[in-house]
Design a protein around this motif. Structure first.
Motif, PDB file in Angstrom:
ATOM      1  N   GLU A 169       0.814  -1.224   0.000  1.00 46.23           N
ATOM      2  CA  GLU A 169       0.000   0.000   0.000  1.00 46.23           C
ATOM      3  C   GLU A 169       0.844   1.269   0.000  1.00 46.23           C
ATOM      4  O   GLU A 169       0.732   2.101  -0.886  1.00 46.23           O
ATOM      5  CB  GLU A 169      -0.988   0.024   1.184  1.00 46.23           C
ATOM      6  CG  GLU A 169      -1.814  -1.244   1.350  1.00 46.23           C
ATOM      7  CD  GLU A 169      -2.650  -1.598   0.136  1.00 46.23           C
ATOM      8  OE1 GLU A 169      -2.772  -0.784  -0.790  1.00 46.23           O
ATOM      9  OE2 GLU A 169      -3.179  -2.721   0.099  1.00 46.23           O
TER      10      GLU A 169
ATOM     11  N   THR B 272      -7.853   5.832  -6.934  1.00 43.35           N
ATOM     12  CA  THR B 272      -8.951   6.109  -7.862  1.00 43.35           C
ATOM     13  C   THR B 272     -10.288   5.872  -7.180  1.00 43.35           C
ATOM     14  O   THR B 272     -10.588   4.747  -6.782  1.00 43.35           O
ATOM     15  CB  THR B 272      -8.845   5.209  -9.112  1.00 43.35           C
ATOM     16  OG1 THR B 272      -7.560   5.401  -9.731  1.00 43.35           O
ATOM     17  CG2 THR B 272      -9.938   5.532 -10.111  1.00 43.35           C
ATOM     18  N   PRO B 273     -11.101   6.915  -7.011  1.00 42.27           N
ATOM     19  CA  PRO B 273     -12.427   6.732  -6.408  1.00 42.27           C
ATOM     20  C   PRO B 273     -13.374   6.070  -7.405  1.00 42.27           C
ATOM     21  O   PRO B 273     -13.581   6.573  -8.510  1.00 42.27           O
ATOM     22  CB  PRO B 273     -12.867   8.169  -6.097  1.00 42.27           C
ATOM     23  CG  PRO B 273     -12.136   9.009  -7.095  1.00 42.27           C
ATOM     24  CD  PRO B 273     -10.824   8.319  -7.367  1.00 42.27           C
ATOM     25  N   ILE B 274     -13.922   4.943  -7.028  1.00 38.92           N
ATOM     26  CA  ILE B 274     -14.804   4.180  -7.910  1.00 38.92           C
ATOM     27  C   ILE B 274     -16.250   4.327  -7.437  1.00 38.92           C
ATOM     28  O   ILE B 274     -16.540   4.120  -6.256  1.00 38.92           O
ATOM     29  CB  ILE B 274     -14.415   2.687  -7.921  1.00 38.92           C
ATOM     30  CG1 ILE B 274     -12.957   2.518  -8.373  1.00 38.92           C
ATOM     31  CG2 ILE B 274     -15.352   1.891  -8.824  1.00 38.92           C
ATOM     32  CD1 ILE B 274     -12.685   2.951  -9.786  1.00 38.92           C
TER      33      ILE B 274
ATOM     34  N   GLY C 275     -19.714   3.589  -6.130  1.00 41.99           N
ATOM     35  CA  GLY C 275     -20.162   2.420  -5.386  1.00 41.99           C
ATOM     36  C   GLY C 275     -19.254   2.066  -4.232  1.00 41.99           C
ATOM     37  O   GLY C 275     -19.646   1.312  -3.340  1.00 41.99           O
ATOM     38  N   SER C 276     -18.026   2.617  -4.238  1.00 41.90           N
ATOM     39  CA  SER C 276     -17.101   2.362  -3.134  1.00 41.90           C
ATOM     40  C   SER C 276     -17.444   3.277  -1.961  1.00 41.90           C
ATOM     41  O   SER C 276     -18.088   4.318  -2.139  1.00 41.90           O
ATOM     42  CB  SER C 276     -15.660   2.613  -3.579  1.00 41.90           C
ATOM     43  OG  SER C 276     -15.454   3.991  -3.853  1.00 41.90           O
ATOM     44  N   PRO C 277     -17.030   2.912  -0.740  1.00 47.63           N
ATOM     45  CA  PRO C 277     -17.323   3.765   0.429  1.00 47.63           C
ATOM     46  C   PRO C 277     -16.816   5.196   0.264  1.00 47.63           C
ATOM     47  O   PRO C 277     -17.511   6.151   0.616  1.00 47.63           O
ATOM     48  CB  PRO C 277     -16.610   3.037   1.572  1.00 47.63           C
ATOM     49  CG  PRO C 277     -16.583   1.606   1.145  1.00 47.63           C
ATOM     50  CD  PRO C 277     -16.393   1.648  -0.346  1.00 47.63           C
ATOM     51  N   ASP C 278     -15.600   5.364  -0.275  1.00 41.98           N
ATOM     52  CA  ASP C 278     -15.064   6.711  -0.451  1.00 41.98           C
ATOM     53  C   ASP C 278     -15.918   7.535  -1.403  1.00 41.98           C
ATOM     54  O   ASP C 278     -16.151   8.725  -1.187  1.00 41.98           O
ATOM     55  CB  ASP C 278     -13.626   6.645  -0.981  1.00 41.98           C
ATOM     56  CG  ASP C 278     -12.615   6.518   0.146  1.00 41.98           C
ATOM     57  OD1 ASP C 278     -13.038   6.554   1.315  1.00 41.98           O
ATOM     58  OD2 ASP C 278     -11.419   6.378  -0.146  1.00 41.98           O
ATOM     59  N   TRP C 279     -16.379   6.906  -2.470  1.00 38.86           N
ATOM     60  CA  TRP C 279     -17.196   7.644  -3.432  1.00 38.86           C
ATOM     61  C   TRP C 279     -18.513   8.074  -2.787  1.00 38.86           C
ATOM     62  O   TRP C 279     -18.932   9.223  -2.898  1.00 38.86           O
ATOM     63  CB  TRP C 279     -17.465   6.788  -4.667  1.00 38.86           C
ATOM     64  CG  TRP C 279     -18.262   7.520  -5.715  1.00 38.86           C
ATOM     65  CD1 TRP C 279     -19.616   7.681  -5.753  1.00 38.86           C
ATOM     66  CD2 TRP C 279     -17.747   8.231  -6.843  1.00 38.86           C
ATOM     67  NE1 TRP C 279     -19.985   8.431  -6.840  1.00 38.86           N
ATOM     68  CE2 TRP C 279     -18.853   8.782  -7.532  1.00 38.86           C
ATOM     69  CE3 TRP C 279     -16.465   8.437  -7.351  1.00 38.86           C
ATOM     70  CZ2 TRP C 279     -18.706   9.531  -8.699  1.00 38.86           C
ATOM     71  CZ3 TRP C 279     -16.321   9.180  -8.513  1.00 38.86           C
ATOM     72  CH2 TRP C 279     -17.426   9.720  -9.170  1.00 38.86           C
ATOM     73  N   ASP C 280     -19.159   7.148  -2.098  1.00 38.51           N
ATOM     74  CA  ASP C 280     -20.472   7.437  -1.518  1.00 38.51           C
ATOM     75  C   ASP C 280     -20.401   8.472  -0.404  1.00 38.51           C
ATOM     76  O   ASP C 280     -21.305   9.293  -0.243  1.00 38.51           O
ATOM     77  CB  ASP C 280     -21.103   6.148  -0.977  1.00 38.51           C
ATOM     78  CG  ASP C 280     -21.443   5.164  -2.091  1.00 38.51           C
ATOM     79  OD1 ASP C 280     -21.567   5.609  -3.244  1.00 38.51           O
ATOM     80  OD2 ASP C 280     -21.564   3.963  -1.802  1.00 38.51           O
TER      81      ASP C 280
ATOM     82  N   TYR D  48     -10.462   5.498 -15.380  1.00 34.45           N
ATOM     83  CA  TYR D  48     -10.545   5.002 -13.998  1.00 34.45           C
ATOM     84  C   TYR D  48      -9.893   3.619 -13.905  1.00 34.45           C
ATOM     85  O   TYR D  48     -10.518   2.629 -13.538  1.00 34.45           O
ATOM     86  CB  TYR D  48     -12.006   4.961 -13.543  1.00 34.45           C
ATOM     87  CG  TYR D  48     -12.539   6.318 -13.133  1.00 34.45           C
ATOM     88  CD1 TYR D  48     -12.966   6.567 -11.838  1.00 34.45           C
ATOM     89  CD2 TYR D  48     -12.584   7.365 -14.040  1.00 34.45           C
ATOM     90  CE1 TYR D  48     -13.434   7.819 -11.456  1.00 34.45           C
ATOM     91  CE2 TYR D  48     -13.048   8.620 -13.679  1.00 34.45           C
ATOM     92  CZ  TYR D  48     -13.466   8.836 -12.384  1.00 34.45           C
ATOM     93  OH  TYR D  48     -13.924  10.084 -12.009  1.00 34.45           O
TER      94      TYR D  48
END
Length: 379
Positions: free
Chosen positions: A55, A125-127, A129-134, A152
């Protein structure tokens, strides 16, 4: 692969007892090496390589990602896998809010120093449906810079990082990969007689060259560069005095901007619209005195106002419009404001480039200003 250690050990023992031991690889965690029995079973069953999600080597990023590993654990896992003749494909994510240009350079050096056999640097990359995006991007607390979904893929920067511009993140990632998959990196493996990873590193170098040859990739990087440098040379001579709406300077983002410009040796003049009823005498006097000396005007562009703050930002927009009319002949530079988001580097860099073309100096000023304003603990 090793998440359920009991089941994994049973599988590996079964492979060994049945002499079913072709070369194999799997994705594992760093803590796999903390189980000596499991590690030996992997070696005895002919594990050739592992894909490890390191990471980041940035402690602040690891904390942000809520990872249980630290740099010492990462180094220990590399040492123990290699001691058991197991090769490593190291996977890193770059571009978090805690990463900067120095993080990218340091990660490439780390990978070469510890002879990680192959690596990949994926841009955060914010996708959808992901927690970060929402929780962040979709609500506007942070914002993406491009919604062409073909980008993306982890190889194109599509969001605004906090400590560097998207262009710097894009180029820094490419350069870090090039530093690893370089002739020096290739000969590092060749000198050890490791022909397999000599070829892998050569192939990595070739893939990077092919990426650059792609017209769409090249155009995207040029677009990112244009976003950063677009207004930098528009005013000719470097600016020394900048007018900023006095109302913006009441906000933390405005105070950071003032501190940042001060670090670059720029005089900030608070400007009040002539018709403002609450304009102080000091501000009005400063405005009058600055008429002959201002080089440009910062014009805030409110992209989002948090609930309950709409009136303030509507007023800021109105004041800015009035100042633009009042100073119609003065060059302007836009300054996007996303309420509640906190600062991101690129808008500051765009203004800083009006003062100096030295991005390192601009970055240092931004970091120092953030520390002075209490926005982060260290530069």
């Amino acid at each position: 692969f090793t998440a359920n250690k009991k089941r994994c050990k049973e599988l590996l023992r079964g492979m060994i007892s049945r002499d079913l031991t072709p070369q194999w690889g799997a994705q594992v965690r760093t803590e796999t090496v903390d189980d000596p029995e499991l590690l030996q079973l992997m070696r005895d069953s002919n594990c050739f390589n592992v894909y490890v999600g390191f990471e980041s080597i940035n402690p602040r990023t690891l904390k942000l990602f809520q990872k249980k590993q630290d740099l010492a654990k990462i180094e220990r896992s590399i040492e123990r896998f290699h001691a058991h003749k197991i090769r490593i494909h190291g996977m890193f994510v770059v571009g978090s809010d805690e990463d900067d240009v120095e993080t990218l350079e340091a990660t490439a050096k780390f990978a070469r120093k510890h002879d990680i056999d192959s690596i990949q640097f994926m841009i955060l990359t914010p996708i959808p449906g992901s927690p970060d995006w929402d929780t962040l991007y979709d609500k506007g607390d942070k914002y993406v810079i491009n919604k062409n979904w073909s980008f993306y893929d982890g190889h194109h920067c599509v969001h605004q990082p906090r400590r560097m511009s998207p262009y710097e993140l894009q180029m820094g990632t490419i350069r870090a990969m090039q530093k690893f998959y370089s002739w020096g990196g290739i000969f590092q493996k060749l000198a050890k007689g490791d022909l397999y990873y000599t070829v892998i590193r050569f192939w990595g170098k070739r893939m990077l060259r092919e990426w650059w040859k792609d017209d769409e990739n090249h155009a995207y990087v040029d677009w990112l560069r244009g976003q950063l440098y677009g207004e930098g040379g528009a005013l000719g001579n470097p600016v020394r005095t900048i007018g900023v709406p006095a109302l913006l300077l009441q906000e933390k983002i405005g105070q950071l901007l003032q501190r940042f410009l001060g670090e670059l040796g720029v005089t900030v003049v608070p400007l009040a619209e002539a018709a403002m009823e609450n304009a102080s005498a000091a501000v009005e006097n400063a405005t009058a005195a600055a008429r002959q000396t201002l080089d440009c005007l910062v014009t805030p562009i409110v992209k989002r106002a948090e609930q309950g703050r709409e009136d303030f930002y509507a007023k800021l927009a109105s004041v800015t419009e009035g100042l633009q009319a009042q100073w119609e002949r003065l060059p302007r530079v836009a300054f996007p404001v996303v309420d509640g988001q906190g600062p991101v580097f690129e808008p500051f860099a765009q203004i800083g480039l009006l003062v100096t073309r030295n991005l390192d100096a601009i970055r240092t000023a931004y970091k120092s200003a953030g520390v002075a304003e209490g926005l982060w603990e260290t530069a």
